[in-house]
Design a protein around this motif. Structure first.
Motif, PDB file in Angstrom:
ATOM      1  N   GLU A   6       0.794  -1.221   0.000  1.00 46.27           N
ATOM      2  CA  GLU A   6       0.000   0.000   0.000  1.00 46.27           C
ATOM      3  C   GLU A   6       0.830   1.277   0.000  1.00 46.27           C
ATOM      4  N   ASN A   7       2.021   1.253   0.546  1.00 44.94           N
ATOM      5  CA  ASN A   7       2.819   2.478   0.587  1.00 44.94           C
ATOM      6  C   ASN A   7       3.167   2.978  -0.807  1.00 44.94           C
ATOM      7  N   TYR A   8       2.975   2.166  -1.821  1.00 43.04           N
ATOM      8  CA  TYR A   8       3.254   2.588  -3.189  1.00 43.04           C
ATOM      9  C   TYR A   8       2.203   3.555  -3.711  1.00 43.04           C
ATOM     10  N   GLN A   9       1.063   3.627  -3.074  1.00 36.58           N
ATOM     11  CA  GLN A   9      -0.019   4.467  -3.569  1.00 36.58           C
ATOM     12  C   GLN A   9       0.290   5.949  -3.475  1.00 36.58           C
ATOM     13  N   THR A  10       1.052   6.364  -2.507  1.00 38.07           N
ATOM     14  CA  THR A  10       1.352   7.786  -2.360  1.00 38.07           C
ATOM     15  C   THR A  10       2.854   7.976  -2.143  1.00 38.07           C
ATOM     16  N   GLY A  11       3.367   9.035  -2.715  1.00 40.37           N
ATOM     17  CA  GLY A  11       4.729   9.444  -2.430  1.00 40.37           C
ATOM     18  C   GLY A  11       5.834   8.685  -3.146  1.00 40.37           C
ATOM     19  N   PHE A  12       5.506   7.760  -4.012  1.00 42.19           N
ATOM     20  CA  PHE A  12       6.531   6.998  -4.710  1.00 42.19           C
ATOM     21  C   PHE A  12       6.389   7.252  -6.204  1.00 42.19           C
ATOM     22  N   ASP A  13       7.483   7.535  -6.859  1.00 43.75           N
ATOM     23  CA  ASP A  13       7.417   7.890  -8.274  1.00 43.75           C
ATOM     24  C   ASP A  13       8.435   7.079  -9.067  1.00 43.75           C
ATOM     25  N   LEU A  26     -10.106  -2.253  -5.090  1.00 46.66           N
ATOM     26  CA  LEU A  26      -9.755  -0.841  -5.020  1.00 46.66           C
ATOM     27  C   LEU A  26     -11.036  -0.036  -5.172  1.00 46.66           C
ATOM     28  N   ALA A  27     -11.167   1.042  -4.412  1.00 50.37           N
ATOM     29  CA  ALA A  27     -12.349   1.884  -4.516  1.00 50.37           C
ATOM     30  C   ALA A  27     -11.975   3.323  -4.207  1.00 50.37           C
ATOM     31  N   GLY A  28     -12.733   4.242  -4.761  1.00 48.03           N
ATOM     32  CA  GLY A  28     -12.560   5.663  -4.471  1.00 48.03           C
ATOM     33  C   GLY A  28     -11.154   6.161  -4.743  1.00 48.03           C
ATOM     34  N   ILE A  29     -10.666   6.983  -3.822  1.00 48.73           N
ATOM     35  CA  ILE A  29      -9.346   7.588  -3.986  1.00 48.73           C
ATOM     36  C   ILE A  29      -8.247   6.538  -4.037  1.00 48.73           C
ATOM     37  N   GLN A  30      -8.435   5.417  -3.379  1.00 50.64           N
ATOM     38  CA  GLN A  30      -7.450   4.330  -3.405  1.00 50.64           C
ATOM     39  C   GLN A  30      -7.264   3.810  -4.837  1.00 50.64           C
ATOM     40  N   ALA A  31      -8.345   3.669  -5.576  1.00 54.41           N
ATOM     41  CA  ALA A  31      -8.267   3.223  -6.969  1.00 54.41           C
ATOM     42  C   ALA A  31      -7.549   4.264  -7.819  1.00 54.41           C
ATOM     43  N   VAL A  32      -7.901   5.518  -7.625  1.00 53.46           N
ATOM     44  CA  VAL A  32      -7.290   6.596  -8.414  1.00 53.46           C
ATOM     45  C   VAL A  32      -5.791   6.691  -8.131  1.00 53.46           C
ATOM     46  N   ASP A  52      -6.122  -6.313 -14.106  1.00 55.50           N
ATOM     47  CA  ASP A  52      -6.894  -6.289 -12.862  1.00 55.50           C
ATOM     48  C   ASP A  52      -7.685  -7.585 -12.738  1.00 55.50           C
ATOM     49  N   PHE A  53      -7.383  -8.346 -11.701  1.00 55.61           N
ATOM     50  CA  PHE A  53      -8.024  -9.636 -11.473  1.00 55.61           C
ATOM     51  C   PHE A  53      -9.288  -9.539 -10.627  1.00 55.61           C
ATOM     52  N   VAL A  54      -9.579  -8.364 -10.038  1.00 53.54           N
ATOM     53  CA  VAL A  54     -10.612  -8.281  -9.016  1.00 53.54           C
ATOM     54  C   VAL A  54     -11.715  -7.268  -9.313  1.00 53.54           C
ATOM     55  N   ASN A  55     -11.362  -6.086  -9.739  1.00 52.61           N
ATOM     56  CA  ASN A  55     -12.300  -4.972  -9.807  1.00 52.61           C
ATOM     57  C   ASN A  55     -13.136  -4.971 -11.083  1.00 52.61           C
ATOM     58  N   GLU A  56     -14.332  -4.402 -10.962  1.00 50.87           N
ATOM     59  CA  GLU A  56     -15.217  -4.234 -12.118  1.00 50.87           C
ATOM     60  C   GLU A  56     -14.883  -2.918 -12.809  1.00 50.87           C
ATOM     61  N   ARG A  57     -14.904  -2.942 -14.119  1.00 48.24           N
ATOM     62  CA  ARG A  57     -14.566  -1.770 -14.928  1.00 48.24           C
ATOM     63  C   ARG A  57     -15.401  -0.548 -14.541  1.00 48.24           C
ATOM     64  N   ASP A  58     -16.705  -0.718 -14.370  1.00 44.57           N
ATOM     65  CA  ASP A  58     -17.574   0.410 -14.048  1.00 44.57           C
ATOM     66  C   ASP A  58     -17.267   1.017 -12.681  1.00 44.57           C
ATOM     67  N   GLU A  59     -16.863   0.204 -11.720  1.00 42.36           N
ATOM     68  CA  GLU A  59     -16.508   0.727 -10.401  1.00 42.36           C
ATOM     69  C   GLU A  59     -15.244   1.580 -10.474  1.00 42.36           C
ATOM     70  N   ILE A  60     -14.282   1.145 -11.261  1.00 44.56           N
ATOM     71  CA  ILE A  60     -13.050   1.929 -11.443  1.00 44.56           C
ATOM     72  C   ILE A  60     -13.362   3.226 -12.178  1.00 44.56           C
ATOM     73  N   ARG A  61     -14.189   3.152 -13.212  1.00 41.67           N
ATOM     74  CA  ARG A  61     -14.584   4.356 -13.957  1.00 41.67           C
ATOM     75  C   ARG A  61     -15.262   5.355 -13.014  1.00 41.67           C
ATOM     76  N   GLN A  62     -16.156   4.878 -12.145  1.00 44.29           N
ATOM     77  CA  GLN A  62     -16.835   5.769 -11.206  1.00 44.29           C
ATOM     78  C   GLN A  62     -15.848   6.424 -10.246  1.00 44.29           C
ATOM     79  N   ALA A  63     -14.859   5.692  -9.800  1.00 51.00           N
ATOM     80  CA  ALA A  63     -13.847   6.262  -8.910  1.00 51.00           C
ATOM     81  C   ALA A  63     -13.119   7.416  -9.591  1.00 51.00           C
ATOM     82  N   PHE A  64     -12.781   7.251 -10.861  1.00 48.57           N
ATOM     83  CA  PHE A  64     -12.083   8.307 -11.590  1.00 48.57           C
ATOM     84  C   PHE A  64     -13.000   9.476 -11.921  1.00 48.57           C
ATOM     85  N   LYS A  65     -14.265   9.230 -12.183  1.00 47.22           N
ATOM     86  CA  LYS A  65     -15.191  10.313 -12.538  1.00 47.22           C
ATOM     87  C   LYS A  65     -15.369  11.312 -11.406  1.00 47.22           C
ATOM     88  N   THR A  66     -15.087  10.896 -10.190  1.00 48.49           N
ATOM     89  CA  THR A  66     -15.141  11.827  -9.068  1.00 48.49           C
ATOM     90  C   THR A  66     -14.120  12.950  -9.260  1.00 48.49           C
TER      91      THR A  66
END
Length: 76
Positions: A6-13, A26-32, A52-66
């Protein structure tokens, strides 16, 4: 090859990161934050890929649309 938690999600480039394998929900800001790690510019990088082995395409799209008016997901 980078093996990270999880530490890869923020601060690593890593601009040359090309592929991300997702094996948990993954959901919400975590997905983004997780999937946006691929969105780094580098002269030697032409494209990116998410397997992606787990998440639904529409759920990821909704996370980004925010955060983006237009979020598109391509399919091979």
């Amino acid at each position: 090859m980078l093996l990270v938690a999880e530490n890869y999600q923020t601060g690593f480039d890593e601009p040359l990161l090309h592929t991300t394998y997702v094996d948990r929900r993954l959901a919400g800001i975590q997905a983004v934050q997780t999937l946006s790690r691929l969105n780094r510019i580098h002269l030697l990088k032409e494209d990116t890929f998410v397997l992606d082995f787990v998440n639904e395409r529409d759920e990821i799209r909704q996370a980004f649309k925010t955060y983006y008016e237009c979020a598109e997901i391509g399919v091979l």
